[in-house]
Design a protein around this motif. Sequence first.
Motif, PDB file in Angstrom:
ATOM      1  N   ARG A  13      10.040  -1.080   0.548  1.00  0.00           N
ATOM      2  CA  ARG A  13       9.013   0.103   0.741  1.00  0.00           C
ATOM      3  C   ARG A  13       8.170   0.361  -0.524  1.00  0.00           C
ATOM      4  O   ARG A  13       7.042   0.093  -0.616  1.00  0.00           O
ATOM      5  CB  ARG A  13       9.361   1.097   1.283  1.00  0.00           C
ATOM      6  N   ALA A  16       5.968  -2.711  -1.233  1.00  0.00           N
ATOM      7  CA  ALA A  16       4.757  -2.935  -0.481  1.00  0.00           C
ATOM      8  C   ALA A  16       3.831  -1.656  -0.945  1.00  0.00           C
ATOM      9  O   ALA A  16       2.610  -2.101  -0.976  1.00  0.00           O
ATOM     10  CB  ALA A  16       5.235  -2.404   0.969  1.00  0.00           C
ATOM     11  N   ASP A  20      -0.143  -2.859  -2.461  1.00  0.00           N
ATOM     12  CA  ASP A  20      -0.954  -2.011  -2.132  1.00  0.00           C
ATOM     13  C   ASP A  20      -1.972  -1.368  -3.434  1.00  0.00           C
ATOM     14  O   ASP A  20      -3.048  -1.342  -3.509  1.00  0.00           O
ATOM     15  CB  ASP A  20      -0.988  -0.837  -1.247  1.00  0.00           C
ATOM     16  N   PHE A  24      -0.712  -7.715  -4.252  1.00  0.00           N
ATOM     17  CA  PHE A  24       0.789  -8.475  -3.978  1.00  0.00           C
ATOM     18  C   PHE A  24       1.086  -9.589  -4.925  1.00  0.00           C
ATOM     19  O   PHE A  24       2.295  -9.637  -5.305  1.00  0.00           O
ATOM     20  CB  PHE A  24       0.504  -9.240  -2.316  1.00  0.00           C
ATOM     21  N   VAL A  57       8.731  -7.524   2.162  1.00  0.00           N
ATOM     22  CA  VAL A  57       7.501  -6.927   2.095  1.00  0.00           C
ATOM     23  C   VAL A  57       6.537  -7.748   3.285  1.00  0.00           C
ATOM     24  O   VAL A  57       5.750  -6.963   4.146  1.00  0.00           O
ATOM     25  CB  VAL A  57       6.640  -7.220   0.861  1.00  0.00           C
ATOM     26  N   ALA A  61       5.411  -5.620   6.631  1.00  0.00           N
ATOM     27  CA  ALA A  61       3.753  -5.256   7.009  1.00  0.00           C
ATOM     28  C   ALA A  61       3.574  -6.104   8.234  1.00  0.00           C
ATOM     29  O   ALA A  61       2.615  -5.450   9.128  1.00  0.00           O
ATOM     30  CB  ALA A  61       2.995  -6.362   6.039  1.00  0.00           C
ATOM     31  N   GLU A  64       4.827  -3.250  10.782  1.00  0.00           N
ATOM     32  CA  GLU A  64       3.756  -2.146  10.643  1.00  0.00           C
ATOM     33  C   GLU A  64       2.652  -2.370  11.495  1.00  0.00           C
ATOM     34  O   GLU A  64       2.390  -1.527  12.507  1.00  0.00           O
ATOM     35  CB  GLU A  64       3.528  -1.746   9.314  1.00  0.00           C
ATOM     36  N   HIS A  96      -4.213  -1.272   3.616  1.00  0.00           N
ATOM     37  CA  HIS A  96      -3.235  -1.738   2.930  1.00  0.00           C
ATOM     38  C   HIS A  96      -3.338  -3.201   2.483  1.00  0.00           C
ATOM     39  O   HIS A  96      -2.857  -4.249   2.861  1.00  0.00           O
ATOM     40  CB  HIS A  96      -1.680  -1.833   3.950  1.00  0.00           C
ATOM     41  N   ARG A  99      -0.010  -5.400   1.290  1.00  0.00           N
ATOM     42  CA  ARG A  99       0.869  -5.395   2.585  1.00  0.00           C
ATOM     43  C   ARG A  99       0.118  -6.676   3.334  1.00  0.00           C
ATOM     44  O   ARG A  99       0.862  -7.624   3.843  1.00  0.00           O
ATOM     45  CB  ARG A  99       0.966  -4.395   3.435  1.00  0.00           C
ATOM     46  N   TYR A 100      -1.228  -6.437   3.543  1.00  0.00           N
ATOM     47  CA  TYR A 100      -2.041  -7.578   4.275  1.00  0.00           C
ATOM     48  C   TYR A 100      -1.886  -8.862   3.603  1.00  0.00           C
ATOM     49  O   TYR A 100      -1.593  -9.982   4.391  1.00  0.00           O
ATOM     50  CB  TYR A 100      -3.549  -7.144   4.412  1.00  0.00           C
TER      51      TYR A 100
END
Length: 189
Positions: A13, A16, A20, A24, A57, A61, A64, A96, A99-100
Motif C-alpha cells: 500500500r 502504491a 501515485d 511508478f 502494486v 491496483a 482496486e 491513481h 497505480r495505473y
Amino acid sequence: MARAGVTAERLTRAAADLADEVGFENVTVSALARSFGVKDASLYSHIRNAQDLRARVAVLALAELADLAAAALAGRAGKDALVAFANAYRDYAKEHPGRYAAMQVELDPETAEASAARRHSDMTRAILRGYQLSEPDQTDAVRLMHSTFHGYVSLERSGGFRHHPRAADASWSRSLDALDFLLANWPPA
C-alpha cells in the motif's frame, strides 16, 4: 526479526501511494525503506525483491479497479454498462496515476490468474454479452475496448489533448458513443 508494523500488505500500500506521488518508475526498495524509516534489508523479509514489490502494486491496483468497475456496472447493461466501465477505468487512471502505470506491468501467468486480471476480463466479456458477440469477435472486441481506454487515458495523461480547444471530456464521450455504435454494428468476418 520483522520490524513492528511492517508487513507485506503495508509495504504494498505504501509503494502504491508512493507510485501515485512520484511515479511508478521511481518506486524503489530504497525509497520505500526510507518512508518506513528502516534499512533496505529490513524489507526483504516481507518482499523478495523490487520486481516482487512492483508485481504486488500491480495486483493491488487491478483489485482496486476491479472493485470500482464492478460497483459501477451493477444493474447496468448495454451502452450504460460500457460507459460506466469506461468511466471507472478513466477515473481510476486520473486519481491513481502510479497505480495505473503499475497495471501495465506484465505479470507471470500464475500471478495474473490469481489476481483481479481475470475479473477485468470477465466484466468486459459481460458487457459484450449485451452486444451479442461470439468468439472470435468477442476477443477482438475485448482488445479493442482495452486499446481504446488505455490509448485515450495514456494520451490524456501525457498531455496529448492539452493544446486543443475541444474539451477532452467531450471527445471521451463521443469516443464511447462511437465504440458503442461499433460494438452494436460489429462487421461480419
